[in-house]
Design a protein around this motif. Structure first.
Motif, mmCIF file in Angstrom:
data_model
loop_
_atom_site.group_PDB
_atom_site.id
_atom_site.type_symbol
_atom_site.label_atom_id
_atom_site.label_comp_id
_atom_site.label_asym_id
_atom_site.label_seq_id
_atom_site.Cartn_x
_atom_site.Cartn_y
_atom_site.Cartn_z
ATOM 1 N N ARG A 73 2.029 1.542 -3.430
ATOM 2 C CA ARG A 73 1.707 1.691 -4.392
ATOM 3 C C ARG A 73 0.604 3.120 -4.421
ATOM 4 O O ARG A 73 0.566 3.665 -5.598
ATOM 5 N N GLY A 74 1.062 3.999 -3.423
ATOM 6 C CA GLY A 74 0.011 5.587 -3.772
ATOM 7 C C GLY A 74 0.648 6.359 -2.322
ATOM 8 O O GLY A 74 1.635 6.516 -2.427
ATOM 9 N N HIS A 75 0.047 6.679 -2.529
ATOM 10 C CA HIS A 75 0.018 8.341 -1.025
ATOM 11 C C HIS A 75 -0.624 8.400 0.147
ATOM 12 O O HIS A 75 -2.153 8.513 0.182
ATOM 13 N N HIS B 63 0.609 -1.114 0.000
ATOM 14 C CA HIS B 63 0.033 0.303 0.249
ATOM 15 C C HIS B 63 0.508 1.455 -0.215
ATOM 16 O O HIS B 63 0.622 2.357 -0.486
#
Length: 322
Positions: free
Chosen positions: A311-313, A308
């Motif tokens: 994958r992103g912010h 997680h």
């Protein structure tokens, strides 16, 4: 005890839940029963062994300490013969190397008592990111009331604390984040928010007295154009760049250039100090800073927590509960 272990550098697929021996504290160590562990880029760097220069400290061919995790919060289980600062039963937080486990050892100088008003999960979200933000906004980068501060990566672990601290110091804070993060960044204390997908930090008339760059991707000339002629730039972390130096190469260029220009260009390598942990504890207990926890994962799902992060912010911090 149960712990998240990796035997080689690589992806999150290498993080495995295993039964290993419980660590035994030395005379100068504290054994902590971990209740929660913070997750940030430092865990990813340990996992991947990148940049390669970091392996001098982490282990050349494989992790010197195979148990993941740096931040921890929990209860003191036992203390070494020469430790007088803590006793069994004390609730503490700080730097516990190998904190993705039921127990971890820590140096007394890297622990303080947990803020009474925080949960273990919130306390585990404080140490590395909070100290990094605190040290980033120190010295010449400590903003004075009314000064303009730009925080790049404002919705991340370090960025959210940098926004809170700069606002607490009385600065006019602008936070840079991705789509959907504006409300979160404003809630941390930012007066203005820039969505990096719809604009650039050099757009508009503003030049900032202090820039804290947590994102690690913008070229140094771009950052300098957004900085006031006598402003201070603090580069945090080492993302991007070459395989060997990573983003450290950009920070090194900034340090070498700084004496030749009017701007103060700094590269921060944060160090966990007890006095800084105590400052964070006091600020948290006084309600001056609040650790924002994006989501929690049980220990068995630590690998998914790291995915997680990749994958992103995350908005704020990710926390692994034990």
């Amino acid at each position: 005890m149960k712990a998240i272990v990796q035997d080689a550098y690589g992806s999150a697929d290498l993080l495995k839940l295993r039964e290993i021996d419980r660590p035994v504290p030395s005379d100068n160590e504290v054994l902590v029963e971990i209740r929660a562990a913070g997750l940030g880029p430092e865990v990813w760097h340990l996992m991947t062994g990148r940049p390669l220069v970091a392996r001098a400290a982490l282990g050349l061919r494989k992790p010197r300490n195979p148990v993941s995790g740096w931040d921890g919060a929990g209860r003191v289980e036992a203390v070494g013969a020469k430790v007088s600062d803590f006793k069994p039963g004390d609730e503490v937080f700080g730097n516990c190397q190998g904190s993705f486990a039921e127990y971890a050892c820590a140096k007394p100088a890297k622990l303080v008592l947990k803020p009474a008003n925080l949960t273990f999960e919130q306390a585990a979200a404080l140490p590395v990111s909070g100290i990094t933000a605190l040290q980033a906004l120190s010295g010449t980068a400590r903003p004075r009331p009314g000064q303009k501060v730009l925080v790049i990566g404002a919705s991340g672990g370090v960025g959210c604390y940098a926004v809170q601290l700069a606002a607490m110091y009385g600065a006019e804070v602008t936070g840079v984040c991705g789509p959907g993060g504006a409300d979160f960044v404003r809630a941390q204390g930012a007066a203005h928010v820039l969505d990096y997908t719809h604009g650039d930090i050099t757009d508009g008339p503003h030049r900032y007295d202090v820039i804290v760059d947590n994102a690690g991707l913008r070229p140094l000339p771009v950052l300098r154009r957004a900085l006031a002629p006598r402003g201070t730039l603090v580069i945090v972390g080492g993302e991007g760049g070459t395989a060997f130096l990573g983003g450290l190469s950009r920070g090194l260029r900034a340090v070498l250039l700084s004496p030749l220009v009017g701007q103060n260009l700094r590269n921060l390598v944060a160090v966990t100090r007890r006095e800084d942990l105590q400052t964070l504890k006091d600020l948290a207990e006084n309600g001056k800073i609040v650790p924002p926890v994006d989501r929690t994962y049980p220990l068995a799902e630590a690998a998914e927590a790291v995915r997680h992060l990749e994958r992103g912010h995350p908005r704020g911090k990710l926390v692994v509960t034990v």
